[in-house]
Motif scaffolding. Sequence first.
Motif, PDB file in Angstrom:
ATOM      1  N   LYS A 161       0.828  -1.198   0.000  1.00 39.78           N
ATOM      2  CA  LYS A 161       0.000   0.000   0.000  1.00 39.78           C
ATOM      3  C   LYS A 161       0.867   1.255   0.000  1.00 39.78           C
ATOM      4  N   MET A 162       0.508   2.202  -0.835  1.00 41.83           N
ATOM      5  CA  MET A 162       1.247   3.459  -0.934  1.00 41.83           C
ATOM      6  C   MET A 162       0.287   4.613  -0.678  1.00 41.83           C
ATOM      7  N   TYR A 163       0.820   5.693  -0.166  1.00 43.04           N
ATOM      8  CA  TYR A 163       0.006   6.875   0.069  1.00 43.04           C
ATOM      9  C   TYR A 163       0.791   8.108  -0.354  1.00 43.04           C
ATOM     10  N   GLU A 164       0.049   9.145  -0.702  1.00 46.90           N
ATOM     11  CA  GLU A 164       0.682  10.377  -1.152  1.00 46.90           C
ATOM     12  C   GLU A 164       1.051  11.249   0.040  1.00 46.90           C
ATOM     13  N   ILE A 165       2.218  11.856  -0.056  1.00 48.20           N
ATOM     14  CA  ILE A 165       2.667  12.780   0.981  1.00 48.20           C
ATOM     15  C   ILE A 165       2.080  14.148   0.677  1.00 48.20           C
ATOM     16  N   ASN A 166       1.489  14.764   1.681  1.00 53.97           N
ATOM     17  CA  ASN A 166       0.870  16.073   1.497  1.00 53.97           C
ATOM     18  C   ASN A 166       1.901  17.082   1.014  1.00 53.97           C
ATOM     19  N   GLN A 167       1.575  17.761  -0.064  1.00 54.10           N
ATOM     20  CA  GLN A 167       2.460  18.764  -0.628  1.00 54.10           C
ATOM     21  C   GLN A 167       1.971  20.161  -0.262  1.00 54.10           C
ATOM     22  N   THR A 168       2.914  21.082  -0.186  1.00 55.14           N
ATOM     23  CA  THR A 168       2.551  22.463   0.111  1.00 55.14           C
ATOM     24  C   THR A 168       1.857  23.090  -1.103  1.00 55.14           C
ATOM     25  N   HIS A 169       1.070  24.105  -0.848  1.00 59.33           N
ATOM     26  CA  HIS A 169       0.315  24.780  -1.905  1.00 59.33           C
ATOM     27  C   HIS A 169       0.539  26.280  -1.806  1.00 59.33           C
ATOM     28  N   GLY A 170       0.224  26.952  -2.916  1.00 61.92           N
ATOM     29  CA  GLY A 170       0.262  28.401  -2.926  1.00 61.92           C
ATOM     30  C   GLY A 170       1.666  28.958  -2.826  1.00 61.92           C
ATOM     31  N   LEU A 171       1.836  29.933  -1.938  1.00 62.74           N
ATOM     32  CA  LEU A 171       3.105  30.639  -1.807  1.00 62.74           C
ATOM     33  C   LEU A 171       4.225  29.726  -1.313  1.00 62.74           C
ATOM     34  N   LEU A 172       3.910  28.850  -0.353  1.00 59.58           N
ATOM     35  CA  LEU A 172       4.929  27.943   0.167  1.00 59.58           C
ATOM     36  C   LEU A 172       5.462  27.020  -0.912  1.00 59.58           C
ATOM     37  N   LYS A 173       4.587  26.571  -1.808  1.00 60.71           N
ATOM     38  CA  LYS A 173       5.020  25.697  -2.894  1.00 60.71           C
ATOM     39  C   LYS A 173       5.998  26.418  -3.815  1.00 60.71           C
TER      40      LYS A 173
END
Length: 805
Positions: A178-190
């Motif tokens: 089983k694999m899961y996605e790591i939460n990525q930053t959004h907006g300015l932080l990205k």
Amino acid sequence: MRVNEKYSCLPAEEKGIHIINIRAIEDIGYVQHESTLLNSLSRNPDADCKYGLYFRDGKRKVDYILVYHYKKSSAGRTLTRRIHHNDSSARSTKQDQPLPGKGVHLEMVENEPHVDYHEDDKRFRREEYEGNLIEAGLELERDEDTKIHGVGFVKIHAPWNVLCREAEFLKLKMPTKKMYEINQTHGLLKKINSVIQKITEPIQPKVAEHKPQTVKRLSYAFSREKQHLFDLSDRDSFFDSKTRSTIVRITSLLANGVYSAAYPLHDVTFLSVLQLLCEEWASYGVFYKYQPIDLVRKYFGEKIGLYFAWLGVYTQMLIPASIVGIIVFLYGCATVDENIPSMEMCDQRNNITMCPLCDRTCSYWKMSSACATARASHLFDNPATVFFSVFMALWAATFMEHWKRKQMRLNYRWDLTGFEEEEDHPRAEYEAKVLEKSLRREYKHKETDKEKLTWKDRFPAYLTNFVGIIFMVGLTFAIVFGVIIYRISTAAALAISSTPSGRSSVRVTVTATAVIINLVVIIILDEVYGCIARWLTQIEVPKTDKNFEERLIFKAFLLKFVNAYTPIFYVAFFKGRFVGRPGDYVYIFHSFRMEECAPGGCLMELCIQLSIIMLGKQLIQNNLFEIGIPKMKKFIRYMKLKRRRSLDHEEHMKKKQRYEVDYNLEPFAGLTPEYMEMIIQFGFVTLFVASFPLAPLFALLNNIIEIRLDAKKFVTELRRPVAVRAKDIGKCTLLLLLPAFVISFTSDFIPRLVYLYMYSENGTMHGFVNHTLSSFNVSDFQAGTAPNDPMDLGYEVQICRYSFE
């Protein structure tokens, strides 16, 4: 069927396999390809067999090596094999089968006299122990036909069922399907992260493990009943070499000489992790890059991975401290001509006559003769130094918190969040002592239910530890006291013989020579104390490796801390505090007068002391010793081999198996010496930074070299350590040291503030030097203490000045 299940160690021509052009890299043994067309290959089968990474059938991988010494009979007889008649029939049948290998065949030989009963006993214990390993499910193969005379090797392979059983017992977390996605930053932080990644891309190591992960496999404690959760499509690579060595780790029978060494092999397969580490980590050419910490952990385990991660964070945090230190030093250089106290000391018109620095032989002297020392003191003792001390105190706290955060992130990334350290296996030395105690009780016909070492058994060792540590601490104090006597007597001797121009440099000359003596003594005692601390810990016979390491760290830190810091503490906190005054001086042995600080304070002298000891210790001990001593040992081994063999050395090395090459490497002695180096350095950087703002810069330069030096040592000079799981760096967590103490004891900053706001008539520092000096009527000298040549300055002195602490 997979490649490594099909080939055997036959000549490549007989199997129709194209021979790949490879070259053995000196010291490392890994193979590099010479053609880019070979990048698609994961392994060269013939190279693996050739370098002894597999059993002779080419299918079973060598997970662990046991090494023993043996003596061949002069008559060429075969080795005997003895079996306990009380053993079960099943076990006897298993022990009757000799281990496969091309060593000497083991046969039952009855009524044959044994020349060496000690060797025969060790051989019997080996056979019994190896029989137990076979019963536990391990597969063994012996090799005594090696290029090292009198040394035999037992290759150990853990089959799949043993790996599964032990992984379940150790609760090893393994990646599931089983694999899961790591939460990525959004907006300015990205956007900010993207910009940072592009900027830092040239300094990132070129390994897949170091790239940002978007998905992660869910890890779960391995269970044989839940094997469907794991991806077992390739069983050979499911448990990597690091995990396999952890499972098969063997330490028994090492203490009593039955086996002389036990270690896993370096993985020198084609395009292996070791090759990537050599190229992207253990090379001085990549000193500017980040370390591939995940790759280090993958090969050496979590404990060593955490050490290098901590060292990397510490080195990274030294960058802002070094920049601020350089700014403080440059500020002192820019304002040295505007410093009023040093200008007053250098002004010959003030005509300040100082009292003699020693009795009879020393004469009166002009304060202006200490002009160079006063100007140099301003470089390190100025208002910016106070700011820097406060900054470093906050820096130390920030570093500790930053490391805690980094450590938690690594625990998450390495699946250690739910890991609880299990009870370590008893050390081989502890088991040998317990066995010896049990045998003594059996001899006395006492019950031996479950023996263990008590405090009564260890009392002689505890007493030896206490007496030994007290003696060594006293020895350090005695040496420092001897250097103080040297300084006092040498200063008096130079004052007699020197010319008037040379007398101004007496203080600097005496300080520099005394510090060099201290440095030589510190380096010698540091090595001696390290060996003694290990010996004192060994005679205590701690039960587990963790207990051994904790006790060793305590002793080594205590002895090395006293050794490195006692001379510096003397200058920082004691020199000039117990001098007395003219007419009522304090004497040692009624002969030697206590030392005084210069009119500008002891901070400049402390700077000289700290800079020479810190730089000398780092350059000589941390770098030259770590580079020179292994090279010297390697050269000695080479000369012994050259004397023993008439064959060409290079040709001989090519014929060696991997386990023979690894046996010639240095055994891994633990991380305690590495941590000790950094802990002592951390004290130099924080506790005494007020006297030497450039200390963080020199520590940074040293650590940049230290990281690659340690990496090269682990990859090329040491046997591969057994991977050990750990969540933190344990007892080596550094204490927060406050550098503000040095400011309050050695600097004139606080007296200057008091004068500026309490005594100054015009709100400036004019008159500060005169304010700090007391006056003495020379007619009040005690009999026999007045200068022999009172007219040395060309005029009669009636009043002399002295600094009163």
